[in-house]
Design a protein around this motif. Structure first.
Motif, PDB file in Angstrom:
ATOM      1  N   ALA A  34       0.810  -1.225   0.000  1.00 19.20           N
ATOM      2  CA  ALA A  34       0.000   0.000   0.000  1.00 19.20           C
ATOM      3  C   ALA A  34       0.842   1.273   0.000  1.00 19.20           C
ATOM      4  O   ALA A  34       0.911   1.993   1.001  1.00 19.20           O
ATOM      5  N   GLY A  92       6.069   5.212  12.914  1.00 17.95           N
ATOM      6  CA  GLY A  92       5.107   4.519  12.052  1.00 17.95           C
ATOM      7  C   GLY A  92       3.922   4.050  12.863  1.00 17.95           C
ATOM      8  O   GLY A  92       3.997   3.945  14.103  1.00 17.95           O
ATOM      9  N   VAL A  93       2.848   3.728  12.160  1.00 12.01           N
ATOM     10  CA  VAL A  93       1.654   3.246  12.855  1.00 12.01           C
ATOM     11  C   VAL A  93       1.872   1.813  13.356  1.00 12.01           C
ATOM     12  O   VAL A  93       1.435   1.462  14.460  1.00 12.01           O
ATOM     13  N   VAL A  94       2.577   1.001  12.574  1.00 17.17           N
ATOM     14  CA  VAL A  94       2.797  -0.381  13.035  1.00 17.17           C
ATOM     15  C   VAL A  94       3.683  -0.403  14.295  1.00 17.17           C
ATOM     16  O   VAL A  94       3.322  -1.047  15.292  1.00 17.17           O
ATOM     17  N   PRO A  95       4.816   0.331  14.314  1.00 20.97           N
ATOM     18  CA  PRO A  95       5.560   0.410  15.575  1.00 20.97           C
ATOM     19  C   PRO A  95       4.701   0.965  16.718  1.00 20.97           C
ATOM     20  O   PRO A  95       4.838   0.525  17.871  1.00 20.97           O
ATOM     21  N   TYR A 118      -5.844  -5.907   8.076  1.00 22.09           N
ATOM     22  CA  TYR A 118      -4.452  -5.586   7.752  1.00 22.09           C
ATOM     23  C   TYR A 118      -3.493  -6.565   8.452  1.00 22.09           C
ATOM     24  O   TYR A 118      -3.560  -6.737   9.674  1.00 22.09           O
ATOM     25  N   CYS A 171      -9.759  -0.963  12.896  1.00 20.37           N
ATOM     26  CA  CYS A 171      -9.195  -0.374  11.681  1.00 20.37           C
ATOM     27  C   CYS A 171     -10.271   0.550  11.107  1.00 20.37           C
ATOM     28  O   CYS A 171     -11.286   0.089  10.610  1.00 20.37           O
ATOM     29  N   ASN A 175      -9.041  -1.525   6.259  1.00 20.58           N
ATOM     30  CA  ASN A 175      -8.262  -2.204   5.221  1.00 20.58           C
ATOM     31  C   ASN A 175      -8.229  -3.684   5.566  1.00 20.58           C
ATOM     32  O   ASN A 175      -7.789  -4.017   6.666  1.00 20.58           O
ATOM     33  N   ASP A 203      -6.674   2.375  14.547  1.00 19.98           N
ATOM     34  CA  ASP A 203      -5.690   2.683  13.497  1.00 19.98           C
ATOM     35  C   ASP A 203      -6.425   3.483  12.416  1.00 19.98           C
ATOM     36  O   ASP A 203      -7.264   2.948  11.699  1.00 19.98           O
ATOM     37  N   ILE A 205      -4.979   5.336   9.876  1.00 20.14           N
ATOM     38  CA  ILE A 205      -3.998   5.741   8.865  1.00 20.14           C
ATOM     39  C   ILE A 205      -4.660   6.035   7.514  1.00 20.14           C
ATOM     40  O   ILE A 205      -4.148   6.837   6.738  1.00 20.14           O
ATOM     41  N   HIS A 206      -5.813   5.406   7.241  1.00 23.94           N
ATOM     42  CA  HIS A 206      -6.477   5.618   5.943  1.00 23.94           C
ATOM     43  C   HIS A 206      -7.550   6.715   6.006  1.00 23.94           C
ATOM     44  O   HIS A 206      -8.358   6.840   5.082  1.00 23.94           O
ATOM     45  N   SER A 233       0.982   9.521   6.039  1.00 26.99           N
ATOM     46  CA  SER A 233       1.783   8.765   5.070  1.00 26.99           C
ATOM     47  C   SER A 233       0.975   8.091   3.957  1.00 26.99           C
ATOM     48  O   SER A 233       1.431   8.025   2.818  1.00 26.99           O
ATOM     49  N   LYS A 234      -0.226   7.571   4.258  1.00 30.19           N
ATOM     50  CA  LYS A 234      -0.997   6.906   3.182  1.00 30.19           C
ATOM     51  C   LYS A 234      -1.529   7.956   2.213  1.00 30.19           C
ATOM     52  O   LYS A 234      -1.436   7.798   1.001  1.00 30.19           O
TER      53      LYS A 234
END
Ligand SMILES: Cc1ncc(COP(=O)(O)O)c(C=O)c1O
Length: 388
Positions: A34, A92-95, A118, A171, A175, A203, A205-206, A233-234
């Protein structure tokens, strides 16, 4: 015409791109991971250029103007008000998700999520020694060619009533289900999780990438105790610059999350992330984003029309947000992993198999690319699938 160019392809080969360069075959059209094949907003490029020309790239101080940009953007654009003191910046979102799980979910405890979802939701739970508690989304067909997902509130109720469930990863928007959750749905999540003492980590992010007729509802506006993760970022295609934010209203929890982030001494961000965030969350950034969203919407319409015409057996999930359509290929094969390999090797188009997100028989396609590239990628996909 917006004045922004999304049509001209940018050659990303040999640019150190995970999406384009992680294969020896340069003929493959990558429609998987993505990120977008567009240059970011001119205002972001210009801000970064200035920063590069400065030439000194020492340790980064994230200053007041960063927090001003972030809080003003979410307040004015989305009606989401929060204080800068609640913000923890990170890479980052994952960290961020991983640190939150580490801080709040003891090893051996369970974390609720809603599949298909995701893939890094799974890994961040497992890598922290926790167990996945799935409350799968409910698929609902909406016509001959389309389907969508609803939350299964009975399943969520069951999962949350297990006292070993400490957290829920939401989410929002979702996603790969493509849903932009409504206020009613989010209120119901808040009601169930609160009743069972489960804290929600959302989350988002989108959040900028909504399709016409759909509005992002910040989860914290229905559940002020939630922990929210966001990043430009997305929407602005700056994932490699590694900047994200955790918004955490509770001071004690914030301290614990901050500690979890710092535990491996990976707390600093690079000098370009904050510059990109500030330029993104600006009036010029907004103008570019609106043009991008229109382009993505046309790509989505193009995908629907093409697949409905050429692959009528494959239903498509309604895309309310994200640029990642989700397609049911189970009438052709349940082995979507093998299909991913075959499409890559034989059709020279690279999509994601649904297995990654917890659902066999589906594929996810990234449509954030120039229309010519989308057309070629879909043609390769259809040519291959029509023969099966
Ligand atoms: C829902 C979701 N969260 C997080 C990420 C990645 O976040 P980051 O690159 O900030 O770690 C992605 C990337 O696709 C995503 O879809």
């Amino acid at each position: 015409m917006s004045g922004f160019d999304f049509d001209t392809p940018v050659d990303r080969h040999a640019s150190g791109s995970y999406k384009w360069d992680d294969t020896p075959d340069s003929k493959i059209i990558p429609m998987w991971v993505a990120d977008m094949d567009f240059r970011t907003a001119p205002v972001v490029i210009e801000a970064l250029r200035k920063r590069v020309e400065h030439g000194v790239f020492g340790y980064t101080l994230v200053d007041d103007s960063y927090y001003d940009s972030l809080t003003t953007w979410f307040n004015t654009r989305h009606g989401y008000r929060f204080d800068r003191k609640q913000v923890i910046y990170t890479s980052g979102v994952v960290p961020a998700l991983s640190a939150i799980i580490k801080a709040l979910a003891p090893e051996g405890s369970k974390v609720a999520l809603q599949t298909p979802v995701y893939n890094c939701f799974f890994s961040s739970v497992r890598n922290n020694g926790c167990i996945i508690a799935d409350a799968p989304l409910k698929r609902v067909d909406t016509g001959a060619e389309a389907f969508t997902y609803l939350m299964d509130f009975d399943a969520l109720e069951r999962v949350c009533s297990d006292e070993n469930v400490k957290l829920m990863l939401l989410c929002n928007p979702h996603n790969p289900a493509g849903r932009c959750w409504t206020r009613n749905e989010l209120e119901k999540v808040a009601e169930i999780t609160h009743r069972h003492g489960v804290r929600v980590v959302s989350d988002e992010i989108h959040c900028e990438l909504t399709m016409p007729g759909h509005r992002y509802i910040p989860y914290a506006t229905v559940d002020p105790e939630a922990i929210v993760c966001v990043s430009p970022s997305k929407a602005f295609n700056t994932a490699g610059l590694q900047i994200a934010n955790i918004i955490c209203p509770d001071a004690d929890i914030r301290k614990a999350v901050d500690k979890a982030i710092n535990i491996n001494e990976v707390c600093d961000v690079n000098p370009f992330g904050p510059v990109a965030l500030k330029a993104s969350y600006s009036n010029e950034g907004k103008e570019w984003l609106e043009a991008l969203k229109k382009y993505l919407w046309h790509n989505w319409v193009y995908l629907k029309e093409t697949l409905n015409r050429r692959l009528p057996k494959c239903k498509i999930a309604v895309l309310e947000a994200t640029y990642l359509p989700w397609i049911d290929v189970s009438s052709i094969t349940d082995n979507s992993s093998l299909l991913e390999q075959k499409l890559k090797q034989e059709a020279k188009v690279w999509i994601n198999s649904g297995d990654m997100y917890g659902q066999k028989g589906y594929i996810r396609i990234n449509i954030a690319c120039p229309r010519s590239s989308l057309a070629e990628g879909l043609d390769r996909l259809c040519n291959y699938l029509e023969k099966l």
